[in-house]
Write a protein that holds these residues in place. Structure first.
Motif, PDB file in Angstrom:
ATOM      1  N   PRO A   1       0.877  -1.189   0.094  1.00  0.00           N
ATOM      2  CA  PRO A   1       0.030  -0.085  -0.035  1.00  0.00           C
ATOM      3  C   PRO A   1       0.999   1.218  -0.017  1.00  0.00           C
ATOM      4  N   LEU A   2       0.202   2.506  -0.439  1.00  0.00           N
ATOM      5  CA  LEU A   2       1.023   3.541  -0.589  1.00  0.00           C
ATOM      6  C   LEU A   2       1.336   4.211   0.871  1.00  0.00           C
ATOM      7  N   ASN A   3       2.540   4.255   0.818  1.00  0.00           N
ATOM      8  CA  ASN A   3       3.143   5.071   2.522  1.00  0.00           C
ATOM      9  C   ASN A   3       4.371   5.690   2.177  1.00  0.00           C
ATOM     10  N   PHE A   4       4.265   6.946   2.631  1.00  0.00           N
ATOM     11  CA  PHE A   4       5.456   7.896   1.997  1.00  0.00           C
ATOM     12  C   PHE A   4       5.562   9.097   3.020  1.00  0.00           C
ATOM     13  N   THR A   5       6.645   9.847   3.049  1.00  0.00           N
ATOM     14  CA  THR A   5       6.903  10.903   3.667  1.00  0.00           C
ATOM     15  C   THR A   5       7.493  11.953   2.950  1.00  0.00           C
ATOM     16  N   TYR A   6       7.511  13.011   2.951  1.00  0.00           N
ATOM     17  CA  TYR A   6       8.241  14.174   2.266  1.00  0.00           C
ATOM     18  C   TYR A   6       8.763  15.208   3.244  1.00  0.00           C
ATOM     19  N   SER A   7       9.838  15.608   3.331  1.00  0.00           N
ATOM     20  CA  SER A   7      10.414  16.447   4.381  1.00  0.00           C
ATOM     21  C   SER A   7      11.078  17.500   3.827  1.00  0.00           C
ATOM     22  N   TYR A   8      10.970  18.664   4.473  1.00  0.00           N
ATOM     23  CA  TYR A   8      11.595  20.185   4.183  1.00  0.00           C
ATOM     24  C   TYR A   8      12.377  20.291   5.474  1.00  0.00           C
ATOM     25  N   ILE A   9      13.827  20.137   5.716  1.00  0.00           N
ATOM     26  CA  ILE A   9      14.339  20.461   6.985  1.00  0.00           C
ATOM     27  C   ILE A   9      15.115  21.709   6.705  1.00  0.00           C
TER      28      ILE A   9
ATOM     29  N   LYS B   1      -7.417  16.495   2.636  1.00  0.00           N
ATOM     30  CA  LYS B   1      -8.163  15.660   1.688  1.00  0.00           C
ATOM     31  C   LYS B   1      -7.643  15.033   0.440  1.00  0.00           C
ATOM     32  N   ARG B   2      -6.321  15.501   0.195  1.00  0.00           N
ATOM     33  CA  ARG B   2      -5.907  15.146  -1.150  1.00  0.00           C
ATOM     34  C   ARG B   2      -4.471  14.599  -0.695  1.00  0.00           C
ATOM     35  N   ILE B   3      -4.014  13.707  -1.705  1.00  0.00           N
ATOM     36  CA  ILE B   3      -2.630  13.225  -1.540  1.00  0.00           C
ATOM     37  C   ILE B   3      -1.492  13.948  -2.425  1.00  0.00           C
ATOM     38  N   LEU B   4      -0.633  14.543  -1.643  1.00  0.00           N
ATOM     39  CA  LEU B   4       0.381  15.229  -2.404  1.00  0.00           C
ATOM     40  C   LEU B   4       1.431  14.517  -3.120  1.00  0.00           C
ATOM     41  N   HIS B   5       1.657  15.085  -4.490  1.00  0.00           N
ATOM     42  CA  HIS B   5       2.955  14.467  -5.210  1.00  0.00           C
ATOM     43  C   HIS B   5       4.271  15.298  -4.696  1.00  0.00           C
ATOM     44  N   PRO B   6       5.123  14.714  -5.321  1.00  0.00           N
ATOM     45  CA  PRO B   6       6.382  15.390  -4.975  1.00  0.00           C
ATOM     46  C   PRO B   6       6.476  16.671  -5.319  1.00  0.00           C
ATOM     47  N   LEU B   7       6.029  17.081  -6.721  1.00  0.00           N
ATOM     48  CA  LEU B   7       6.011  18.352  -7.127  1.00  0.00           C
ATOM     49  C   LEU B   7       5.098  19.332  -6.376  1.00  0.00           C
ATOM     50  N   SER B   8       3.912  18.681  -5.896  1.00  0.00           N
ATOM     51  CA  SER B   8       2.788  19.249  -4.935  1.00  0.00           C
ATOM     52  C   SER B   8       3.706  20.074  -3.585  1.00  0.00           C
ATOM     53  N   PHE B   9       4.442  19.053  -3.059  1.00  0.00           N
ATOM     54  CA  PHE B   9       5.156  19.543  -1.716  1.00  0.00           C
ATOM     55  C   PHE B   9       6.146  20.595  -2.421  1.00  0.00           C
ATOM     56  N   ILE B  10       7.034  20.507  -3.214  1.00  0.00           N
ATOM     57  CA  ILE B  10       7.715  21.514  -3.625  1.00  0.00           C
ATOM     58  C   ILE B  10       7.155  22.620  -3.776  1.00  0.00           C
ATOM     59  N   LEU B  11       6.020  22.861  -4.303  1.00  0.00           N
ATOM     60  CA  LEU B  11       5.359  23.926  -4.598  1.00  0.00           C
ATOM     61  C   LEU B  11       4.812  24.629  -3.262  1.00  0.00           C
ATOM     62  N   PHE B  12       4.368  23.791  -2.584  1.00  0.00           N
ATOM     63  CA  PHE B  12       4.060  24.439  -0.946  1.00  0.00           C
ATOM     64  C   PHE B  12       5.160  24.877  -0.411  1.00  0.00           C
ATOM     65  N   VAL B  13       6.396  24.092  -0.344  1.00  0.00           N
ATOM     66  CA  VAL B  13       7.476  24.907   0.268  1.00  0.00           C
ATOM     67  C   VAL B  13       8.003  26.110  -0.256  1.00  0.00           C
ATOM     68  N   LEU B  14       7.977  26.159  -1.777  1.00  0.00           N
ATOM     69  CA  LEU B  14       8.441  27.246  -2.291  1.00  0.00           C
ATOM     70  C   LEU B  14       7.461  28.560  -2.089  1.00  0.00           C
ATOM     71  N   ARG B  15       6.145  28.237  -2.063  1.00  0.00           N
ATOM     72  CA  ARG B  15       5.129  29.188  -1.581  1.00  0.00           C
ATOM     73  C   ARG B  15       5.357  29.713  -0.550  1.00  0.00           C
ATOM     74  N   HIS B  16       5.580  28.966   0.590  1.00  0.00           N
ATOM     75  CA  HIS B  16       5.437  29.552   2.168  1.00  0.00           C
ATOM     76  C   HIS B  16       6.755  29.700   2.611  1.00  0.00           C
ATOM     77  N   CYS B  17       8.002  29.078   2.046  1.00  0.00           N
ATOM     78  CA  CYS B  17       9.303  29.411   2.629  1.00  0.00           C
ATOM     79  C   CYS B  17      10.077  30.080   1.880  1.00  0.00           C
ATOM     80  N   TYR B  18       9.988  30.426   0.581  1.00  0.00           N
ATOM     81  CA  TYR B  18      10.838  31.134  -0.498  1.00  0.00           C
ATOM     82  C   TYR B  18       9.781  32.122  -1.194  1.00  0.00           C
TER      83      TYR B  18
END
Length: 227
Positions: free
Chosen positions: A77-85, A169-186
């Motif tokens: 089953p799908l199980n993963f973690t994305y991290s911005y450290i 409610k939605r499952i983030l893709h790698p690019l989705s996470f990058i865009l989230f970090v980009l928008r809020h951290c840079y």
């Protein structure tokens, strides 16, 4: 989401980060601790970052020595973690580092010393001044440990060693996470990003094209109101 899609998006994410001047280094075969939960649980934030940095536990190293890591534990089953450290140290450019050494280096000497200087710069960057605050971000998808009202199947962690879990409610893709970090951290880089002609093709990955989790299983009525 499958392995092929993940690899494609990670490649696209790196291309985007490089174009924006955010990408510093990429690990194509990131290191993996044998028991990351046990390892990182006992560390301070500075040690958490420095261990990840020194052991190359990351996919991307950003220009300010912050880290992006995509860790897929399972696809079925799908199980993963994305991290911005976020790097806990105030960033000093390589140019400023050499300048602050206060030594005279002519062009020929510099060519001979450049590799050693860059190695020293990478290592000694950890001894720079600490930031007053940092905000690491982690996104987890782990439906098998969903707990009603407490542990959403899909959620963000903001900060370090706290109980913050913000359900999605939605499952983030790698690019989705990058865009989230980009928008809020840079934010300055986000402004640069939205000026790119092709940026509009990425926008559905923020929300609209993402799969939704099964709300009949992983959300009750109260949670639907709260999230």
């Amino acid at each position: 989401m499958n392995r092929g899609l993940v690899e494609t998006e990670i490649n696209d994410a790196w291309t985007l980060l490089k174009r924006l001047g955010l990408g510093k280094d990429r690990e194509y075969h990131p290191g993996t601790p044998s028991n990351p939960a046990a390892l990182f649980r006992r560390l301070t934030y500075q040690d958490y970052w420095s261990t990840s940095f020194n052991e190359h536990y990351y996919n991307f190293l950003l220009f300010d020595n912050s880290i992006i890591d995509f860790r897929f534990n399972s696809f079925r089953p799908l199980n993963f973690t994305y991290s911005y450290i976020e790097c806990p140290y105030i960033f000093v450019t390589f140019f400023d580092y050499v300048k602050n050494l206060d030594i005279e280096i002519d062009s020929q000497d510099y060519q001979e010393l450049e590799w050693d200087l860059k190695k020293a710069y990478d290592m000694e960057g950890q001894d720079q001044e600490l930031k007053l605050t940092v905000t690491p971000i982690r996104y987890d998808f782990a439906p098998e440990i969903y707990t009603l009202d407490v542990h959403p199947a899909s959620h963000f962690h903001l900060g370090f060693k706290n109980e913050i879990r913000i359900g999605t409610k939605r499952i983030l893709h790698p690019l989705s996470f990058i865009l989230f970090v980009l928008r809020h951290c840079y934010p300055n880089k986000w402004i640069e990003f939205i000026s790119i002609d092709q940026y509009i093709k990425f926008l559905p990955l923020i929300r609209d094209s993402l799969d939704e989790i099964d709300a009949s299983i992983f959300f009750n009525e109260k949670e639907m109101i709260l999230e």
